[in-house]
Motif scaffolding. Structure first.
Motif, PDB file in Angstrom:
ATOM      1  N   SER A  89      -4.790  -3.498 -10.026  1.00  0.00           N
ATOM      2  CA  SER A  89      -3.982  -3.951  -8.899  1.00  0.00           C
ATOM      3  C   SER A  89      -3.401  -5.236  -9.143  1.00  0.00           C
ATOM      4  CB  SER A  89      -4.459  -3.801  -7.515  1.00  0.00           C
ATOM      5  OG  SER A  89      -5.284  -4.911  -7.208  1.00  0.00           O
ATOM      6  N   THR A 130       5.730  -3.817  -9.727  1.00  0.00           N
ATOM      7  CA  THR A 130       6.057  -5.103 -10.575  1.00  0.00           C
ATOM      8  C   THR A 130       5.355  -5.217 -11.960  1.00  0.00           C
ATOM      9  OG1 THR A 130       4.898  -6.153  -9.028  1.00  0.00           O
ATOM     10  CG2 THR A 130       7.033  -6.831  -8.984  1.00  0.00           C
ATOM     11  N   GLN A 188       3.668  -1.119  -3.118  1.00  0.00           N
ATOM     12  CA  GLN A 188       4.189  -1.584  -4.174  1.00  0.00           C
ATOM     13  C   GLN A 188       3.152  -1.060  -5.318  1.00  0.00           C
ATOM     14  OE1 GLN A 188       3.182  -3.753  -1.583  1.00  0.00           O
ATOM     15  NE2 GLN A 188       5.277  -4.792  -1.131  1.00  0.00           N
TER      16      GLN A 188
END
Ligand SMILES: Cc1cc2nc3c(=O)[nH]c(=O)nc-3n(C[C@H](O)[C@H](O)[C@H](O)COP(=O)(O)OP(=O)(O)OC[C@H]3O[C@@H](n4cnc5c(N)ncnc54)[C@H](O)[C@@H]3O)c2cc1C
Length: 324
Positions: free
Chosen positions: A236, A254, A273
């Motif tokens: 992560s 990202t 995310q």
């Protein structure tokens, strides 16, 4: 109608996505009654071109040049646009790989083409290609019809099938572009290939660790499980930001988008995310000590438990089961 599929190779070897793009493009071409041509760019690529025959290619255009040994954004974009124009192709398929994500938008800009990026499903309805792609970091799926005269689709790697069939003969044509120094304004001078485990974008199995692993010294538990399964190690962003793991292992919005057959998330909460980068994995297994962790909402199998209690016996049992 003419369809052009871009088959990605690096260092004289096709990426799996090259076969996925070729086979998918062939399926769409058959449904539309269109002609499929596959484009391969690089150096020393003659030997691999016939491999595309097993995935439905019967005509391949090869642009070969010693200066194309490494990927060059500008030179590849120039060649591809020239081939599209020469062939009068109106539908183009690229992989949504690092290369495809760099190349396809440039071609779209050069040719004023509309583009549907990172597609996860394609179908043909009433003679039109309908692409499905994730939006809002994977929270919703959007059906897209590209209406410009030239239409570009990039396909998320590992989502579309590539099953080799009896190979049919492939006609190979050479394409030469007048490349000058300005076509190599940005130049790759060296490539260092990471040794050992596969890259997360190409792995069929990923074992990924989050902040719940408590520190870099405990990632050996993740590595051991990944090695037993022949998989890649992922992480992560919390882990990457803390400097526990290298940046190329980051999965998520990202980081990298991955679609393995099996994704094992260990001590990862499941922030939106992170999920954006792995929700299209075929099977998701989550190990987390918090039964309310959001990752369990998208997991196919969940283990509520401490990673330090679960990972060692899980690895041992898999070792035995796999005879390793
Ligand atoms: C613009 C932006 C972009 C971002 N991009 C990304 C991205 O690309 N990728 C990404 O991952 N994140 C990204 N993030 C960060 C994201 O919001 C989260 O902060 C991050 O994913 C959390 O990482 P984590 O799950 O490892 O940590 P945490 O959220 O801290 O979760 C740790 C989990 O481990 C569990 N746990 C703790 N101890 C144990 C144990 N012993 N055994 C089992 N479970 C345990 C906890 O219950 C918890 O669920 C981005 C954020 C922003 C704002």
């Amino acid at each position: 109608m003419k369809i052009l599929a871009f088959a990605e190779q690096r260092e004289g070897k096709f990426k799996k996505s090259a076969f996925e793009v070729t086979q998918t493009a062939k399926g769409i071409a058959d449904k539309l009654g269109a002609e499929l041509t596959v484009l391969v760019i690089g150096n020393n690529i003659e030997g691999i071109l016939p491999e595309l025959g097993a995935y439905g290619a019967s005509r391949v255009i090869a642009a070969q040049d010693a200066r194309l040994q490494f990927y060059s954004t500008t030179a590849y974009a120039k060649i591809t646009a020239e081939v599209v124009q020469k062939e009068q192709a109106s539908v183009l398929f690229f992989p949504a790989s690092q290369m495809g994500k760099d190349l396809a938008p440039r071609i779209a800009a050069k040719l004023s083409a509309g583009m549907a990026a990172d597609c996860t499903t394609l179908k043909v309805e009433a003679g039109e290609i309908i692409a499905t792609r994730p939006v809002y970091a994977g929270k919703a799926m959007l059906d897209v019809k590209v209406v410009s005269p030239i239409k570009i689709f990039t396909l998320r790697p590992n989502v579309f099938t590539a099953i080799a069939k009896d190979s049919s003969p492939v006609t190979i044509e050479k394409f030469t572009s007048q490349l000058t120094d300005t076509d190599f304004s940005a130049k790759v001078t060296a490539v260092k290939v990471a040794e050992g485990r596969p890259d997360v974008t190409e792995a069929g199995i990923i074992v990924s660790g989050g902040r719940g692993m408590k520190g870099p010294e405990h990632f050996n538990l993740i590595e051991k499980l990944a090695d037993v399964l022949g998989g890649a190690v992922g992480a992560s962003r919390a882990v990457i930001d803390a400097g526990w793991r290298p940046h190329d292992e980051q999965v998520g919005q990202t980081g990298k988008t991955v679609s393995p057959t099996l994704y094992i998330a260990c001590g990862i909460s499941g922030a939106i995310q992170h999920i954006a980068g792995m929700s299209s994995s075929k099977y998701i297994v989550a190990i987390n000590k918090d039964k309310d962790a959001p990752i369990f909402q998208i997991a196919d199998y969940g283990i509520v438990g401490d990673v330090f209690d679960v990972l060692p016996p899980l690895t041992e049992e898999l070792k035995k089961a796999l005879g390793k």
